[in-house]
Design a protein around this motif. Structure first.
Motif, PDB file in Angstrom:
ATOM      1  N   ALA A 188     -25.133  85.080 -62.290  1.00  0.00           N
ATOM      2  CA  ALA A 188     -25.138  86.467 -61.805  1.00  0.00           C
ATOM      3  C   ALA A 188     -24.322  86.585 -60.521  1.00  0.00           C
ATOM      4  O   ALA A 188     -23.521  87.521 -60.370  1.00  0.00           O
ATOM      5  CB  ALA A 188     -26.571  86.944 -61.580  1.00  0.00           C
ATOM      6  N   LEU A 189     -24.500  85.631 -59.611  1.00  0.00           N
ATOM      7  CA  LEU A 189     -23.741  85.649 -58.364  1.00  0.00           C
ATOM      8  C   LEU A 189     -22.242  85.572 -58.653  1.00  0.00           C
ATOM      9  O   LEU A 189     -21.444  86.289 -58.059  1.00  0.00           O
ATOM     10  CB  LEU A 189     -24.194  84.507 -57.455  1.00  0.00           C
ATOM     11  CG  LEU A 189     -23.556  84.447 -56.070  1.00  0.00           C
ATOM     12  CD1 LEU A 189     -23.851  85.710 -55.261  1.00  0.00           C
ATOM     13  CD2 LEU A 189     -24.047  83.208 -55.320  1.00  0.00           C
ATOM     14  N   ARG A 190     -21.859  84.710 -59.599  1.00  0.00           N
ATOM     15  CA  ARG A 190     -20.443  84.602 -59.971  1.00  0.00           C
ATOM     16  C   ARG A 190     -19.913  85.925 -60.512  1.00  0.00           C
ATOM     17  O   ARG A 190     -18.812  86.353 -60.145  1.00  0.00           O
ATOM     18  CB  ARG A 190     -20.243  83.495 -61.012  1.00  0.00           C
ATOM     19  CG  ARG A 190     -18.747  83.299 -61.334  1.00  0.00           C
ATOM     20  CD  ARG A 190     -18.505  82.302 -62.438  1.00  0.00           C
ATOM     21  NE  ARG A 190     -18.637  82.993 -63.705  1.00  0.00           N
ATOM     22  CZ  ARG A 190     -19.368  82.571 -64.729  1.00  0.00           C
ATOM     23  NH1 ARG A 190     -20.044  81.462 -64.669  1.00  0.00           N
ATOM     24  NH2 ARG A 190     -19.422  83.257 -65.835  1.00  0.00           N
ATOM     25  N   MET A 191     -20.682  86.585 -61.357  1.00  0.00           N
ATOM     26  CA  MET A 191     -20.241  87.866 -61.935  1.00  0.00           C
ATOM     27  C   MET A 191     -20.050  88.915 -60.837  1.00  0.00           C
ATOM     28  O   MET A 191     -19.095  89.689 -60.882  1.00  0.00           O
ATOM     29  CB  MET A 191     -21.267  88.386 -62.941  1.00  0.00           C
ATOM     30  CG  MET A 191     -21.429  87.546 -64.157  1.00  0.00           C
ATOM     31  SD  MET A 191     -20.123  87.884 -65.319  1.00  0.00           S
ATOM     32  CE  MET A 191     -20.570  86.789 -66.629  1.00  0.00           C
ATOM     33  N   ILE A 192     -20.954  88.926 -59.877  1.00  0.00           N
ATOM     34  CA  ILE A 192     -20.858  89.905 -58.792  1.00  0.00           C
ATOM     35  C   ILE A 192     -19.637  89.609 -57.932  1.00  0.00           C
ATOM     36  O   ILE A 192     -18.866  90.506 -57.586  1.00  0.00           O
ATOM     37  CB  ILE A 192     -22.148  89.906 -57.946  1.00  0.00           C
ATOM     38  CG1 ILE A 192     -23.331  90.376 -58.792  1.00  0.00           C
ATOM     39  CG2 ILE A 192     -21.991  90.794 -56.717  1.00  0.00           C
ATOM     40  CD1 ILE A 192     -24.694  90.099 -58.178  1.00  0.00           C
TER      41      ILE A 192
ATOM     42  N   GLY B 292     -23.877  84.789 -49.390  1.00  0.00           N
ATOM     43  CA  GLY B 292     -23.709  84.691 -50.843  1.00  0.00           C
ATOM     44  C   GLY B 292     -22.387  84.058 -51.218  1.00  0.00           C
ATOM     45  O   GLY B 292     -22.310  83.228 -52.124  1.00  0.00           O
ATOM     46  N   ARG B 293     -21.331  84.446 -50.499  1.00  0.00           N
ATOM     47  CA  ARG B 293     -20.013  83.854 -50.780  1.00  0.00           C
ATOM     48  C   ARG B 293     -19.998  82.374 -50.425  1.00  0.00           C
ATOM     49  O   ARG B 293     -19.435  81.558 -51.150  1.00  0.00           O
ATOM     50  CB  ARG B 293     -18.924  84.606 -50.032  1.00  0.00           C
ATOM     51  CG  ARG B 293     -18.720  86.002 -50.591  1.00  0.00           C
ATOM     52  CD  ARG B 293     -17.426  86.638 -50.086  1.00  0.00           C
ATOM     53  NE  ARG B 293     -17.248  87.922 -50.713  1.00  0.00           N
ATOM     54  CZ  ARG B 293     -16.747  88.119 -51.933  1.00  0.00           C
ATOM     55  NH1 ARG B 293     -16.382  87.103 -52.647  1.00  0.00           N
ATOM     56  NH2 ARG B 293     -16.615  89.326 -52.425  1.00  0.00           N
ATOM     57  N   ALA B 294     -20.626  82.014 -49.315  1.00  0.00           N
ATOM     58  CA  ALA B 294     -20.692  80.603 -48.913  1.00  0.00           C
ATOM     59  C   ALA B 294     -21.509  79.799 -49.925  1.00  0.00           C
ATOM     60  O   ALA B 294     -21.113  78.691 -50.316  1.00  0.00           O
ATOM     61  CB  ALA B 294     -21.298  80.475 -47.522  1.00  0.00           C
TER      62      ALA B 294
ATOM     63  N   GLN C  48     -20.794  76.437 -52.895  1.00  0.00           N
ATOM     64  CA  GLN C  48     -21.652  75.296 -53.236  1.00  0.00           C
ATOM     65  C   GLN C  48     -21.931  75.266 -54.735  1.00  0.00           C
ATOM     66  O   GLN C  48     -21.978  74.191 -55.339  1.00  0.00           O
ATOM     67  CB  GLN C  48     -22.978  75.371 -52.469  1.00  0.00           C
ATOM     68  CG  GLN C  48     -22.838  75.216 -50.979  1.00  0.00           C
ATOM     69  CD  GLN C  48     -24.175  75.403 -50.274  1.00  0.00           C
ATOM     70  OE1 GLN C  48     -24.915  76.350 -50.565  1.00  0.00           O
ATOM     71  NE2 GLN C  48     -24.481  74.495 -49.362  1.00  0.00           N
ATOM     72  N   VAL C  49     -22.116  76.418 -55.331  1.00  0.00           N
ATOM     73  CA  VAL C  49     -22.358  76.524 -56.767  1.00  0.00           C
ATOM     74  C   VAL C  49     -21.139  76.014 -57.543  1.00  0.00           C
ATOM     75  O   VAL C  49     -21.270  75.256 -58.507  1.00  0.00           O
ATOM     76  CB  VAL C  49     -22.689  77.988 -57.150  1.00  0.00           C
ATOM     77  CG1 VAL C  49     -22.596  78.206 -58.652  1.00  0.00           C
ATOM     78  CG2 VAL C  49     -24.050  78.377 -56.619  1.00  0.00           C
ATOM     79  N   ARG C  50     -19.960  76.433 -57.115  1.00  0.00           N
ATOM     80  CA  ARG C  50     -18.729  75.976 -57.782  1.00  0.00           C
ATOM     81  C   ARG C  50     -18.598  74.460 -57.703  1.00  0.00           C
ATOM     82  O   ARG C  50     -18.216  73.811 -58.668  1.00  0.00           O
ATOM     83  CB  ARG C  50     -17.505  76.659 -57.159  1.00  0.00           C
ATOM     84  CG  ARG C  50     -17.428  78.134 -57.525  1.00  0.00           C
ATOM     85  CD  ARG C  50     -16.203  78.803 -56.954  1.00  0.00           C
ATOM     86  NE  ARG C  50     -15.010  78.187 -57.492  1.00  0.00           N
ATOM     87  CZ  ARG C  50     -13.875  78.040 -56.813  1.00  0.00           C
ATOM     88  NH1 ARG C  50     -13.772  78.490 -55.590  1.00  0.00           N
ATOM     89  NH2 ARG C  50     -12.836  77.473 -57.365  1.00  0.00           N
TER      90      ARG C  50
END
Length: 140
Positions: free
Chosen positions: A38-42, A98-100, A104-106
């Motif tokens: 969801a974070l990626r989509m946003i 959120g961007r930071a 980490q997610v990537r």
């Protein structure tokens, strides 16, 4: 077993292992795969998304998106804003945190893939990428 059936089973099994590895990498970050998606989509959206648009992109019912956004908002990764064009709509905006966190997610996703595909040589990885790309470009 037919070749197509065997291929389907192999792709399914590898996909499952990749998702499990990704989930394990996300654990220390404090996110679930669904929240990360969801974070990626946003973040990838060209403009702030409405909740209903995010649900459509995630291919889930709108009421299911609410709990995902609640968790992201509680973690300080996104915030809800009233849509100036339609006061009844809510827009989703990523925060600097959120961007930071998404970086980490990537990195977690990259590590999971690296672990899974490390048994292949770089040439084999290129070949697999090319073959899967051909299949993925198929309509439907």
């Amino acid at each position: 077993m037919a070749v197509e059936t065997e291929l389907a089973e192999l792709v399914h099994g590898v996909g499952h292992r990749l998702r499990r590895g990704y989930g394990e990498q996300l654990g220390p970050i404090g996110m679930s795969p669904g929240q990360a998606r969801a974070l990626r989509m946003i973040i990838d959206s060209e403009s702030p998304l409405k909740m209903v648009q995010l649900a459509e992109r995630l291919k889930i019912v709108p009421r299911s998106v609410t709990s995902v956004i609640d968790a992201l908002e509680e973690a300080g990764l996104v915030r809800r804003e009233v849509d100036p064009a339609s006061r009844r709509s809510t827009l989703l905006v990523t925060t600097p945190e959120g961007r930071a966190r998404y970086e980490q997610v990537r990195e977690a996703r990259r590590r999971a893939a690296e672990e899974l595909f490390s048994v292949l040589t770089p040439e084999q990885q290129d070949q697999l990428r090319e073959l899967l790309s051909v299949v993925d470009r198929q309509p439907g």
